[in-house]
Design an enzyme around this catalytic site. Structure first.
Site, mmCIF file in Angstrom:
data_model
loop_
_atom_site.group_PDB
_atom_site.id
_atom_site.type_symbol
_atom_site.label_atom_id
_atom_site.label_comp_id
_atom_site.label_asym_id
_atom_site.label_seq_id
_atom_site.Cartn_x
_atom_site.Cartn_y
_atom_site.Cartn_z
ATOM 1 N N HIS A 1 4.874 4.988 12.078
ATOM 2 C CA HIS A 1 3.776 5.968 12.031
ATOM 3 C C HIS A 1 4.175 7.318 12.641
ATOM 4 O O HIS A 1 3.356 7.980 13.287
ATOM 5 C CB HIS A 1 2.521 5.433 12.724
ATOM 6 C CG HIS A 1 1.726 4.491 11.865
ATOM 7 N ND1 HIS A 1 0.463 4.051 12.203
ATOM 8 C CD2 HIS A 1 2.005 3.911 10.668
ATOM 9 C CE1 HIS A 1 0.014 3.235 11.261
ATOM 10 N NE2 HIS A 1 0.934 3.135 10.326
ATOM 11 N N HIS B 1 0.847 -1.190 0.000
ATOM 12 C CA HIS B 1 0.000 0.000 0.000
ATOM 13 C C HIS B 1 0.884 1.243 0.000
ATOM 14 O O HIS B 1 1.947 1.264 0.620
ATOM 15 C CB HIS B 1 -0.971 0.003 1.187
ATOM 16 C CG HIS B 1 -0.339 0.209 2.528
ATOM 17 N ND1 HIS B 1 -0.138 1.457 3.087
ATOM 18 C CD2 HIS B 1 0.132 -0.676 3.443
ATOM 19 C CE1 HIS B 1 0.414 1.329 4.282
ATOM 20 N NE2 HIS B 1 0.603 0.046 4.522
ATOM 21 N N GLU C 1 -4.915 1.419 2.738
ATOM 22 C CA GLU C 1 -4.731 0.399 3.775
ATOM 23 C C GLU C 1 -4.799 1.007 5.155
ATOM 24 O O GLU C 1 -5.359 0.412 6.083
ATOM 25 C CB GLU C 1 -3.393 -0.312 3.586
ATOM 26 C CG GLU C 1 -3.197 -1.544 4.472
ATOM 27 C CD GLU C 1 -2.599 -1.230 5.841
ATOM 28 O OE1 GLU C 1 -2.591 -2.124 6.706
ATOM 29 O OE2 GLU C 1 -2.131 -0.101 6.058
ATOM 30 N N GLU C 2 -4.224 2.191 5.316
ATOM 31 C CA GLU C 2 -4.223 2.829 6.635
ATOM 32 C C GLU C 2 -5.641 3.197 7.073
ATOM 33 O O GLU C 2 -5.874 3.421 8.257
ATOM 34 C CB GLU C 2 -3.337 4.082 6.626
ATOM 35 C CG GLU C 2 -1.863 3.818 6.366
ATOM 36 C CD GLU C 2 -1.196 2.994 7.450
ATOM 37 O OE1 GLU C 2 -1.842 2.689 8.473
ATOM 38 O OE2 GLU C 2 -0.020 2.633 7.279
ATOM 39 N N ASP D 1 6.430 2.007 6.055
ATOM 40 C CA ASP D 1 5.018 1.609 6.027
ATOM 41 C C ASP D 1 4.248 2.505 5.065
ATOM 42 O O ASP D 1 3.649 3.493 5.465
ATOM 43 C CB ASP D 1 4.425 1.717 7.435
ATOM 44 C CG ASP D 1 2.993 1.200 7.517
ATOM 45 O OD1 ASP D 1 2.637 0.366 6.678
ATOM 46 O OD2 ASP D 1 2.249 1.645 8.405
ATOM 47 N N GLU E 1 4.168 -5.736 4.418
ATOM 48 C CA GLU E 1 3.730 -4.753 5.406
ATOM 49 C C GLU E 1 4.895 -4.286 6.269
ATOM 50 O O GLU E 1 6.035 -4.667 6.051
ATOM 51 C CB GLU E 1 2.641 -5.359 6.300
ATOM 52 C CG GLU E 1 1.245 -4.829 6.000
ATOM 53 C CD GLU E 1 1.081 -3.338 6.232
ATOM 54 O OE1 GLU E 1 1.966 -2.698 6.830
ATOM 55 O OE2 GLU E 1 0.053 -2.797 5.820
#
Length: 881
Positions: free
Chosen positions: A334, A185, A231-232, A197, A258
Site C-alpha cells: 500500500h 481485484h 476490494e480496497e 495488491d 490477494e
C-alpha cells in the site's frame, strides 16, 4: 569433552592405578557433579560432558544451518522446470500494462475506464483465438449497488453504488451447471500503483484464462473469472457479485488471490469453512505448494488487522474456498513502492502454475458437482520447505495427537516406575524441573519486557524496523542469556548434589512433558495447529529412544550430540519456518498499526517466545555442559553493545533506500470543517492539514525535518462531536489517538459536497424518521452519534438494523463508481425520555466527510508545499477532505 560419573559401578582391572594417577582430577569432577568426596567410594563409569565452546558451536551452528535452509527454500520460487502451460512473460506484460496507469481508486477514470477497457480487450482477444475450441467464453460487466455490515475494524456499515465487476464465464460449449470462481481485484488504494495488491493476481488470471480456454479437452465444469474493481473499499465489489449476479447461484467453490506484501511466494493462509476436499485438491494439484493451517488459525483469530474477499464469499455466499496471498516485504504494501519491477518473474510463474493446476483439478473433480456431500470436517495442512505438502483430516490428526501424547506420557511413566525412581521420587523431580523451566520462561519474558520498556522510554522505538537483526541481538541475547543464567544457577545452587548427566536426562523429560501438555491443550481446543507440538513431541521422543544406549554408556559424546540434533532437525526447521512467517508478517504490521500499540513490547515478546520455544530441547545441553560462563559473557557482551548502539540512536527505524525501502507511513488530509447547530446555523468553521501517523513513533522523527508539525498543534478528541470531529476515512480512531492539526487555507474543491435533510417526521410508533440526501465525490464517510438516551432503531442501510455501535457511534463507508445518482438514506431514532442537560442539544449528531482521491481536486497548494518537505524515508499519503 569433560567427564561425568554415572550410576553404574564396575570393577575394572587397574582401578587403583586410575585413582592414583588421576585422583585429583577425579575429585574435581566429582565435586562438579555431586559425587561427593569419599575416597573409599568405588570408581564409576565416566560419561562425557560437552566442553563449553563445543556446545556453543554445535547449537549455534545447528540454528544457523536450519535458518539458512529456511531462507534457501524461500528463494527457490520455482521447483523444477515450468510445464509451459502458463506463460509468465505474457502475464508480466499484463501486469505492466495494468500498473502503467498509476493508482486506481474506485470511481477514477484509471479504474473504471482504462483498466476495465484493457481487461475487456484482452478477454476479447482470448475469445477470438479460442472460438473454434471446445469452450464457450461469456463476458459481463456488472455495476452493482448494495449495502452490508461487517465486523472489521470494530465494525461498520458499507454502501456502494455502481462499482465495477468484470466477470468472465468459461464453460464447455454444451454448458455447465457447476462453476469454480477465481477472484482478483484491480482497484488500489489512492497512492499506490498496486502491482502486488492486486494487479499481479489479475495478470495471472488473464493468463490462466488464456491457458484454460486453449485446452484441447473440454473441462467438466465451468470457471468464472471475476476481476473485481472495489476490494480496497472494504470488499464491496465481491459483495455486489455474490449477492446480485445471476452467475453466483452456480458457484460451488472459489479461489481468492490477494496480497499483504510484495512478491515472493503466495501462501494458502485460509480455507473452508470445512470442505476438506478443497485442501486435498490444492495439495494434490499445486506444483509449488506453500500452505499453513497455522496461518489460517492466526488470521481468523483477528490478530492481523486485515481482511479479504474470502470473508464475503464465505459469509454472504455460503461458499467454501481457498485464500492465497503474497506476504513477503510488507513494508511497501500500500505504498508508491509497490511497483511491477519488484515482482520477480519466477513469483508470477509459480503463482500461475499453482492457480492453473488447482483450477484444472477443481473443474474436473466430482466433488465440485455436489460439494455438500463432502462438506464436513477440517484439514490439517502444511508444507515442508515448499517441496511437499502434507494434509490429513483433522479427526485423524486428533487421534494421532493423542497417540503421540500417550506415547510421551507412557515413556515418562515407565521412567517413574524404575527401581531408583519409585515412591514418587521421579515425579517430584519432574514436577520441580517443570516448575524451574516455566518460572525461567516467565522471568525471562519479564526481563526482556523491561528492556523493551527502557528502549521505549529512551525514544528508540522501532529501531529494528530497518535493522531486524538488531532486535535479535538485543532481545534475543537478553532472552537466551537470562534462560541460561537461570538454569546455570539452578544447576549450581539448587541441584548442587546431583550428577550433570542425570540433570541433562531430567530436563529432556521436562521439555517433553511441557510440549506434551501443549499438545493435549491445543488438541482439546480443536485447533489444527496442534500438529506443531505433535512434531515437537514425536521426533525428539523417537530420537531419544534410539539414542538411549549411546547416552547411557557414553553420556554427551560428540556422536550423541550430533545425532540428537539431527533428530530435532525436521521439527525445528519447520518451526523456524513458522517463526520466519511470524516476523515477516508482524514486523511490517508494526509500521501501520497505529500510535497506541507499543511495538517494542510486541517485538520483544515475539523474539523471547521464539527463543523460549527453540531452546526447549536445548535445556538438555545446559546441564550437559561443564560450564556456561563464557557463553553468558558472550551473550552479555552482545546485549550490552547492542543496547548502547540502540540508545545512541545508531539504528534509525526507516529507510528511503530505493532497493529496500522501509518508509514511515503518514497521512495528511487538507480539510475544511464546518459545524452547525440545531437550527442549521454555522457554529464554527476552520481549515487545516490533519496529520495522522500510523506507527508508534508518531511525529518524533518528522518534527526535526518539518518543525511546524509538532506537539503544540496536537489535537484533542471532542467527545461531543461524531468521531471527535475529524474526517476519518475508516473507523480507526482507536488505533491512532495521536494526531495533529496544522492551520491552513480553506479547501475549495470543484465539486463540493451537497448534504441536506430532506424530511423529518414522527412515526406512529414514537420514533423520528429523518431522510437525507448526499451528492459528493466517490468516497465519503457518514458518522452518526445518538445523544444520551436516544437510540437508532432502523435505517435504510444493510439489512435495516443498525449494527456495530462503536462507543455510541455508527460509521457508514460510502463509495461509488461512474455516473452515480444522489445518495439518499434515512434512519429512525428513538428520542430520549429526558434530554441530557450537559450534552449537546437535539437527539443525534450527523456528520459527513468527503475524500478527493483523484482528479483536479486531489491536490492543493498547501499539500504540495508540505509534501516537498518530507524526507525520502517517509511515505506521506495525502488528499483533501
Amino acid at each position: 569433552m569433560e567427564s561425568d560419573t554415572a550410576v553404574r559401578r564396575i570393577k575394572p582391572p587397574g582401578t587403583q592405578r586410575y585413582a592414583a594417577q588421576d585422583g585429583e582430577g577425579a575429585q574435581d569432577r566429582c565435586e562438579d557433579n555431586g559425587c561427593g568426596g569419599d575416597p573409599k567410594r568405588k570408581p564409576e563409569v565416566r560419561l562425557l560432558l560437552l566442553r563449553e565452546g563445543l556446545a556453543a558451536a554445535l547449537l549455534s551452528g545447528f540454528v544457523l544451518l536450519l535458518w539458512g535452509v529456511v531462507h534457501l527454500s524461500l528463494q527457490q520460487l520455482v521447483i523444477g522446470k515450468p510445464s509451459g502451460e502458463f506463460n509468465a512473460e505474457r502475464a508480466r506484460q499484463h501486469l505492466e500494462q495494468i500498473t502503467s496507469v498509476g493508482p486506481r481508486p474506485v470511481g477514477s477514470r484509471e479504474n473504471e475506464v482504462l483498466t476495465v477497457g484493457y481487461l475487456l480487450e484482452q478477454i476479447e482477444n482470448v475469445r477470438a483465438r479460442t472460438a473454434a475450441g471446445p469452450h464457450r467464453l461469456t463476458v459481463d460487466v456488472q455495476r452493482p449497488t448494495g449495502s452490508f455490515s461487517i465486523d472489521f475494524l470494530g465494525g461498520f456499515t458499507s454502501f456502494y453504488d455502481r462499482v465495477t465487476n468484470v466477470a468472465v464465464k468459461l464453460e464447455p460449449k454444451g454448458g455447465a451447471q457447476h462453476f469454480v470462481l477465481a477472484n482478483c481485484h484491480f482497484d488500489t488504494v489512492a497512492n499506490s500503483p498496486g502491482a502486488s495488491d492486486d494487479a499481479v493476481s489479475c495478470a495471472v488470471m488473464l493468463e490462466v484464462l488464456h491457458a484454460l480456454a486453449n485446452q484441447s479437452a473440454a473441462l467438466h465444469h465451468g470457471v468464472v473469472f471475476l476481476f473485481n474493481g472495489a476490494e480496497e473499499n472494504i470488499l464491496q465489489a465481491s459483495h455486489g457479485f455474490i449477492t446480485q449476479h445471476p452467475w453466483a447461484k452456480q458457484i460451488r467453490a472459489f479461489i481468492n488471490l490477494e496480497a499483504a506484501g510484495v512478491g515472493g511466494k503466495e501462501v494458502v493462509f485460509q480455507t473452508g469453512p470445512e470442505n476438506p476436499w478443497l485442501v486435498k485438491a490444492y495439495v494434490h494439484a499445486a506444483k509449488h505448494p506453500f500452505a499453513s493451517v497455522v496461518g489460517q488459525e492466526v488470521f481468523q483469530s483477528g490478530v492481523i488487522p486485515s481482511d479479504t474477499d474470502f470473508r464475503i464469499y464465505r459469509d454472504f455466499g455460503n461458499i467454501p474456498g481457498i485464500d492465497l496471498a503474497f506476504i513477503e516485504n510488507g513494508f511497501i504494501y500500500h505504498t508508491k513502492y509497490d511497483t511491477a519491477n519488484r515482482i520477480l518473474t519466477d513469483s508470477i510463474q509459480r503463482a500461475g502454475d499453482n492457480i492453473l493446476a488447482v483450477l484444472k483439478h477443481l473443474a474436473t473433480s466430482p466433488e465440485l458437482a455436489d460439494s455438500s456431500e463432502y462438506r464436513h470436517g477440517n484439514m490439517v495442512f502444511f508444507d515442508l520447505l515448499g517441496v511437499v505438502a502434507v494434509a490429513y483430516p483433522a479427526r485423524v490428526g486428533t487421534i494421532f495427537n493423542y497417540m503421540v501424547a500417550a506415547a510421551a506420557f507412557l515413556y515418562l511413566a515407565k521412567k517413574a516406575s524404575l527401581p531408583g525412581n519409585r515412591g514418587g521420587r521421579y515425579v517430584r523431580k519432574l514436577a520441580c524441573g517443570a516448575g524451574v523451566a516455566v518460572l525461567g520462561w516467565l522471568v525471562t519474558l519479564l526481563s526482556v519486557l523491561i528492556v523493551a520498556l527502557l528502549v521505549t522510554l529512551l525514544g528508540r522505538s522501532m529501531f529494528w524496523y530497518t535493522h531486524f537483526y538488531a532486535a535479535v541481538c538485543l532481545y534475543g541475547a537478553a532472552a537466551a542469556g537470562k534462560l541460561i543464567l537461570i538454569h546455570t544457577l539452578a544447576r549450581n545452587l539448587y541441584y548442587g548434589g546431583v550428577r550433570l548427566v542425570e540433570l541433562g536426562d531430567l530436563y529432556f523429560d521436562v521439555s517433553l512433558l511441557l510440549w506434551g501438555c501443549g499438545l493435549l491443550w491445543l488438541t482439546q481446543r480443536g485447533l489444527c495447529s496442534a500438529y506443531v507440538p505433535m512434531l515437537m513431541v514425536a521426533f525428539p521422543l523417537v530420537t531419544r529412544l534410539l539414542l538411549t544406549k549411546e547416552f547411557k554408556h557414553r553420556g554427551a559424546s560428540l556422536q550423541y550430540s550430533g545425532l540428537y540434533l539431527l533428530g530435532l532437525a525436521l521439527p525445528y526447521v519447520h518451526f523456524m519456518f513458522l517463526i520466519w512467517v511470524v516476523f515477516e508478517i508482524f514486523t511490517p504490521i508494526m509500521g501501520r498499526s497505529g500510535t497506541e500499540i507499543p511495538p517494542e513490547v510486541v517485538m520483544a515478546s515475539l523474539v523471547t517466545l521464539a527463543i523460549v520455544f527453540l531452546s526447549s530441547y536445548f535445556l538438555h545441553f545446559i546441564y550437559l555442559t561443564r560450564s556456561t560462563k563464557w557463553i553468558l559473557a558472550a551473550l552479555g557482551s552482545v546485549f550490552v553493545v547492542t543496547f548502547l548502539l540502540v540508545s545512541a540512536g545508531l539504528f534509525f527505524p526507516y529507510s528511503g533506500n530505493p532497493n529496500s525501502p522501509r518508509p514511515k507511513r503518514i497521512f495528511l488530509q487538507h480539510t475544511t470543517r464546518t459545524f452547525h447547530n440545531l437550527q442549521g446555523q454555522v457554529e464554527s468553521r476552520d481549515s487545516g492539514i490533519w496529520v495522522n501517523s500510523f506507527d508508534f513513533t508518531a511525529v518524533q522523527h518528522i518534527t526535526p525535518v518539518i518543525p511546524e508539525i509538532n506537539d503544540s498543534i496536537r489535537t484533542r478528541c471532542r467527545e461531543d462531536r461524531p468521531f471527535c470531529g475529524y474526517p476519518w476515512f475508516l473507523p480507526v480512531k482507536f488505533l491512532s489517538r495521536k494526531n495533529w492539526y496544522l492551520p491552513a487555507a480553506e479547501v475549495s474543491p470543484g465539486a463540493p459536497v451537497e448534504f441536506s435533510l430532506l424530511s423529518k417526521e414522527e412515526t406512529r410508533w414514537g420514533t423520528v424518521k429523518m431522510t437525507f440526501s448526499v451528492k459528493g465525490p466517490s468516497h465519503m464517510s457518514l458518522y452518526l452519534m445518538p445523544h444520551r438516551g436516544a437510540s437508532l432503531s432502523t435505517w435504510s442501510l444493510g439489512d435495516g438494523t443498525p449494527q456495530y455501535d462503536l462507543n455510541g457511534e455508527y460509521f457508514v463507508f460510502y463509495s461509488h463508481g461512474l455516473d452515480a445518482p444522489t445518495w439518499t438514506f434515512w434512519f429512525e431514532i428513538q428520542p430520549p425520555t429526558e434530554p441530557d442537560p450537559a450534552g449537546p442539544e437535539g437527539m443525534i449528531s450527523v456528520a459527513i466527510s468527503t475524500h478527493y482521491f483523484f482528479g483536479e481536486d486531489r491536490r492543493t497548494a498547501q499539500l504540495e508545499e508540505i509534501l516537498h518537505k518530507f524526507p525520502a524515508w517517509a511515505f506521506p499519503s495525502s488528499w483533501p477532505a
